[in-house]
Enzyme design. Structure first.
Site, short mmCIF file in Angstrom:
data_model
loop_
_atom_site.label_atom_id
_atom_site.label_comp_id
_atom_site.label_asym_id
_atom_site.label_seq_id
_atom_site.Cartn_x
_atom_site.Cartn_y
_atom_site.Cartn_z
N TYR A 1 47.59 27.84 41.26
CA TYR A 1 47.95 26.94 40.17
C TYR A 1 48.65 25.68 40.69
CZ TYR A 1 46.85 30.74 36.93
OH TYR A 1 46.20 31.72 36.23
N LYS A 40 43.17 40.54 47.10
CA LYS A 40 41.71 40.44 47.26
C LYS A 40 41.46 40.10 48.73
CE LYS A 40 37.56 40.24 45.42
NZ LYS A 40 36.86 41.42 44.89
N ASP A 42 40.19 43.58 41.38
CA ASP A 42 39.11 43.98 40.47
C ASP A 42 39.21 45.46 40.12
OD1 ASP A 42 38.62 44.26 43.15
OD2 ASP A 42 36.54 43.61 43.11
N ASP A 95 48.80 36.61 36.19
CA ASP A 95 48.56 35.98 34.89
C ASP A 95 47.57 36.82 34.09
OD1 ASP A 95 48.41 34.21 32.83
OD2 ASP A 95 47.48 32.58 33.95
N ASP A 105 48.44 40.11 30.98
CA ASP A 105 47.89 40.08 29.62
C ASP A 105 47.08 41.34 29.33
OD1 ASP A 105 49.07 37.76 28.90
OD2 ASP A 105 47.24 36.61 28.59
#
Ligand code: NAD
Length: 353
Positions: free
Chosen positions: A136, A186, A218, A242, A246
């Site tokens: 980000y 990852k 994943d 992030d 959620d």
């Protein structure tokens, strides 16, 4: 003496923050409270979503308890002047680099989950997300059209200091819970994650009582749906955190129950419900104050270093729900007793004793 700046904000923010404030006064009467403006109400009164004076008070207190900001009244403003800019400014200026998002399925609310009850009973996890680095913020970034082809790039970058700092937050958090960190990565395709894992393992050596496991992002997304009760603390780079925070939140199915903490150096933090200002129910005594009240629990635990008082608040919330009391957003079935915002706050305070 520790101080906390209350920033109720807009919409239902003042209603839920009032119940959080009353609870905090009851649980920790020695904590000094101040109050200020943030978001749309600050735009109206002071011409800016967070004035320099309020920011100075936030710096002086170190700890901020926030309600929610925003609403249709300020939607047409340019991005730089919008209510949420106030929030972003506090996070930046207080140096809040870690976001903690607990997701706990309280037995009495297990049916609110979109997943089957059997898959979610016992879920009690916390996502520790790196908040100020990663893709980000990495440079270079931007749009670089070339030879008539549209092209854009972002860069995921972390140095070892950023990684060690957030890893310590995760291990410290786990040390006070079920002592298990699941490191989300990852590394099979990203070099930055290889470094991330390396540094996390180095930090883990300082916490021999905390178990560390690594999990690809994943597969973590799948396990969250299939077997979320196995997770305790999930340590995540910004982007993965992030998304997974959620997903984890959705498992609980109750937006009005979700609290969050953004923390930095000791004694610095912003504690707030995950939900927004809910203009559709503002001023009607319908808002669920439990996310704000559970934000007080996070403030007690991670801001003020008082885990026992935090546990007391959580137990009081569970007791009230076990007794069948619900706000409108949680009401299901014939045996629930629906309460307004103020009455729910009062019941939780009574359940403390
Ligand atoms: P929202 O979270 O405010 O509301 C979504 C839905 O959930 C609404 O139906 C609302 O009534 C309900 N809801 C939310 N909190 C509740 C509670 N405590 N009790 C009962 N019901 C609750 O999200 P939105 O509608 O997308 O956004 C409304 C405003 O809030 C917008 O201006 C948005 O920018 C802002 N917002 C602020 C924050 C924040 O301050 N951190 C976060 C999200 C959205």
């Amino acid at each position: 003496m520790a101080g906390v700046l209350l920033l109720p904000g807009d919409g239902i923010g003042p209603e839920v923050t009032e119940e959080a404030r009353a609870l905090l006064v009851r649980v920790a009467p020695d904590v000094e409270l101040e109050e200020g403006l943030v978001g749309g109400c600050a735009i109206d009164a002071e011409g800016t979503p967070l004035s320099d004076a309020t920011l100075d008070r936030a710096r002086a207190c170190g700890l901020v308890l926030l309600g929610a900001v925003g609403g249709p009244r300020w939607d047409a403003l340019p991005v730089e002047k919008r209510p949420e800019k106030g929030l972003l400014r506090i996070r930046k200026e207080l140096g809040l680099f870690a976001c903690l998002r607990p997701a706990k399925v309280i037995d009495a609310l297990a049916d609110a989950s979109p997943l089957r009850r059997e898959a979610v009973v016992g879920v009690d996890l916390i996502v520790v997300r790196e908040l100020t680095g990663g893709i980000y913020y990495g440079e270079p970034r931007g749009r670089s059209d070339r030879d008539g082809t549209r092209r854009a790039l972002n860069t995921m970058v972390y140095d070892e200091h950023d990684i060690a700092r957030i890893a310590r937050v995760a291990f410290e958090t786990a040390a006070g819970r079920r002592r298990r960190v699941t490191n989300i990565h990852k590394a099979n395709v990203l070099e930055v994650c290889k470094l991330w894992n390396e540094v996390v393992e180095e930090v883990a050596r300082d916490y021999p009582d905390v178990e560390l496991e690594h999990q690809l992002v994943d597969s973590a997304a799948m396990v969250l749906l299939r077997d979320a009760p196995r997770f305790d603390v999930l340590l995540c780079p910004n982007l993965f955190g992030d998304i997974l925070s959620d997903e984890a939140a959705m498992i609980t199915g109750s937006l009005g129950m979700l609290a969050s903490a953004s923390i930095g150096e000791p004694g610095r933090g912003l504690f707030e419900p995950v939900h927004g200002s809910a203009p559709d129910i503002a001023g009607q005594d319908k808002a669920n104050p439990l996310a704000a009240i559970l934000s007080v629990a996070l403030l007690l635990e991670h801001g003020l270093g008082r885990p026992e008082e935090a546990a007391r608040v959580r137990r009081a919330v569970e007791r009230v729900l076990d007794e069948g009391y619900r706000t409108l957003d949680l009401a299901r079935g014939p045996h629930t007793r629906v309460l307004g915002t103020r009455e729910m706050g009062k019941r939780v305070r009574e359940a403390l004793s």
